[in-house]
Design an enzyme around this catalytic site. Structure first.
Site, PDB file in Angstrom:
ATOM      1  N   CYS A   4       0.894  -1.101   0.072  1.00 26.32           N
ATOM      2  CA  CYS A   4      -0.143   0.052   0.150  1.00 26.32           C
ATOM      3  C   CYS A   4       0.831   1.423  -0.070  1.00 26.32           C
ATOM      4  CB  CYS A   4      -1.113  -0.002   1.190  1.00 26.32           C
ATOM      5  SG  CYS A   4      -1.858   1.450   1.452  1.00 26.32           S
ATOM      6  N   CYS A   7       0.452   3.310   3.392  1.00 28.65           N
ATOM      7  CA  CYS A   7       1.374   2.600   4.578  1.00 28.65           C
ATOM      8  C   CYS A   7       2.832   2.737   4.186  1.00 28.65           C
ATOM      9  CB  CYS A   7       0.943   0.934   4.467  1.00 28.65           C
ATOM     10  SG  CYS A   7      -0.466   0.576   5.203  1.00 28.65           S
ATOM     11  N   ASP A  30      -0.819  16.693  -0.496  1.00 28.61           N
ATOM     12  CA  ASP A  30      -0.796  16.063  -1.639  1.00 28.61           C
ATOM     13  C   ASP A  30      -0.023  16.227  -2.875  1.00 28.61           C
ATOM     14  OD1 ASP A  30      -3.881  14.678  -2.723  1.00 28.61           O
ATOM     15  OD2 ASP A  30      -2.374  15.224  -4.139  1.00 28.61           O
ATOM     16  N   HIS A  46      -4.251   0.621   8.592  1.00 29.34           N
ATOM     17  CA  HIS A  46      -4.706   0.390   7.206  1.00 29.34           C
ATOM     18  C   HIS A  46      -6.162  -0.083   7.088  1.00 29.34           C
ATOM     19  CE1 HIS A  46      -4.222  -0.320   2.535  1.00 29.34           C
ATOM     20  NE2 HIS A  46      -5.374  -1.217   3.173  1.00 29.34           N
ATOM     21  N   ASN A  87     -12.959  10.240  -1.299  1.00 30.18           N
ATOM     22  CA  ASN A  87     -13.379   9.762  -2.378  1.00 30.18           C
ATOM     23  C   ASN A  87     -13.626   7.997  -2.184  1.00 30.18           C
ATOM     24  OD1 ASN A  87     -13.658  12.059  -3.877  1.00 30.18           O
ATOM     25  ND2 ASN A  87     -11.313  11.810  -4.326  1.00 30.18           N
ATOM     26  N   THR A  95      -8.429   6.551  -5.915  1.00 29.90           N
ATOM     27  CA  THR A  95      -7.330   6.064  -6.700  1.00 29.90           C
ATOM     28  C   THR A  95      -6.294   5.278  -5.909  1.00 29.90           C
ATOM     29  OG1 THR A  95      -5.846   8.239  -6.690  1.00 29.90           O
ATOM     30  CG2 THR A  95      -7.325   7.773  -8.595  1.00 29.90           C
ATOM     31  N   HIS A  98      -6.194   3.305   0.528  1.00 24.08           N
ATOM     32  CA  HIS A  98      -6.064   3.363   1.943  1.00 24.08           C
ATOM     33  C   HIS A  98      -6.640   4.711   2.311  1.00 24.08           C
ATOM     34  CE1 HIS A  98      -3.141   3.541   5.494  1.00 24.08           C
ATOM     35  NE2 HIS A  98      -3.923   4.662   5.753  1.00 24.08           N
ATOM     36  N   HIS A 100      -8.335   7.976   2.940  1.00 25.52           N
ATOM     37  CA  HIS A 100      -7.814   9.086   3.037  1.00 25.52           C
ATOM     38  C   HIS A 100      -8.609  10.126   3.211  1.00 25.52           C
ATOM     39  CE1 HIS A 100      -7.454   8.056  -1.003  1.00 25.52           C
ATOM     40  NE2 HIS A 100      -7.452   9.176  -1.297  1.00 25.52           N
ATOM     41  N   HIS A 102      -9.103  14.231   2.056  1.00 24.02           N
ATOM     42  CA  HIS A 102      -8.687  15.500   1.583  1.00 24.02           C
ATOM     43  C   HIS A 102      -8.913  16.594   2.359  1.00 24.02           C
ATOM     44  CE1 HIS A 102      -7.703  13.619  -2.405  1.00 24.02           C
ATOM     45  NE2 HIS A 102      -8.628  12.730  -2.051  1.00 24.02           N
TER      46      HIS A 102
END
Ligand code: AMP
Ligand code: ZN
Length: 114
Positions: A4, A7, A30, A46, A87, A95, A98, A100, A102
Site C-alpha cells: 500500500c 502505508c 498532496d 490500514h 472519495n 485511486t 488506503h 484518506h 482530503h
C-alpha cells in the site's frame, strides 16, 4: 499493508511532506494539489475506504480530531474555512485504497460540481 502506497509513506519507505502526526494519524501534502493548500489525513491503521474505516474502532474520531487540531492550531484554515473530502470506489474516483481525507483550502473554493 506491505503493497500500500500510503502505508509505505507512514513507514517512511516513500518520502512525503509531513504536516502533522500523532499516535493514530499521519498527514502530508498532496503531490498534485487541487487548491493552494491540499493535505491528506490518514489513519496509521490500514483500511481500504471510509466504509471500512467506520467499522474499525474510533478511527474516524481520531482523523477529525487531528484535522481540528491542525486547522485550528497550525494553520489559518479553521479561521478562513476549508473542505474535507473522501472519495470512495470507482464512481467516487478513489485511486489510492488506503482511506484518506482530503483537506482543501487556503483560497476561496467553488461550490460542488461533477
Ligand atoms: P483519491 O483520488 O481520492 O484516491 O486521492 C489520492 C490522492 O493521493 C490524489 O490527490 C493524489 O494526488 C495523491 N497522491 C498520490 N500519490 C501521492 C504521493 N506519493 N504523495 C502525496 N500524494 C499522493
Ligand atoms: Zn495502507
Amino acid at each position: 499493508m506491505s503493497d500500500c502506497l500510503f502505508c509505505k509513506i507512514i513507514h517512511g519507505d516513500i518520502p512525503s511532506k509531513k504536516v502533522y502526526e500523532n499516535e493514530n494519524v499521519y498527514a502530508f501534502k498532496d503531490i498534485y494539489p487541487q487548491a493552494s493548500e491540499h493535505y491528506l489525513f490518514i489513519s496509521k491503521n490500514h483500511t481500504k475506504d471510509v466504509n471500512e474505516l467506520v467499522t474499525s474502532g474510533n478511527e474516524l474520531n481520531h482523523i477529525f480530531a487531528a484535522i481540528k487540531d491542525f486547522t485550528e492550531n497550525e494553520t489559518e484554515l479553521a479561521k478562513n474555512g476549508f473542505r474535507v473530502v473522501t472519495n470512495m470506489g470507482k464512481h467516487g474516483c478513489q485511486t489510492v485504497f488506503h482511506t484518506h481525507f482530503h483537506v482543501l483550502g487556503g483560497e476561496q473554493l467553488s461550490s460542488f460540481g461533477k
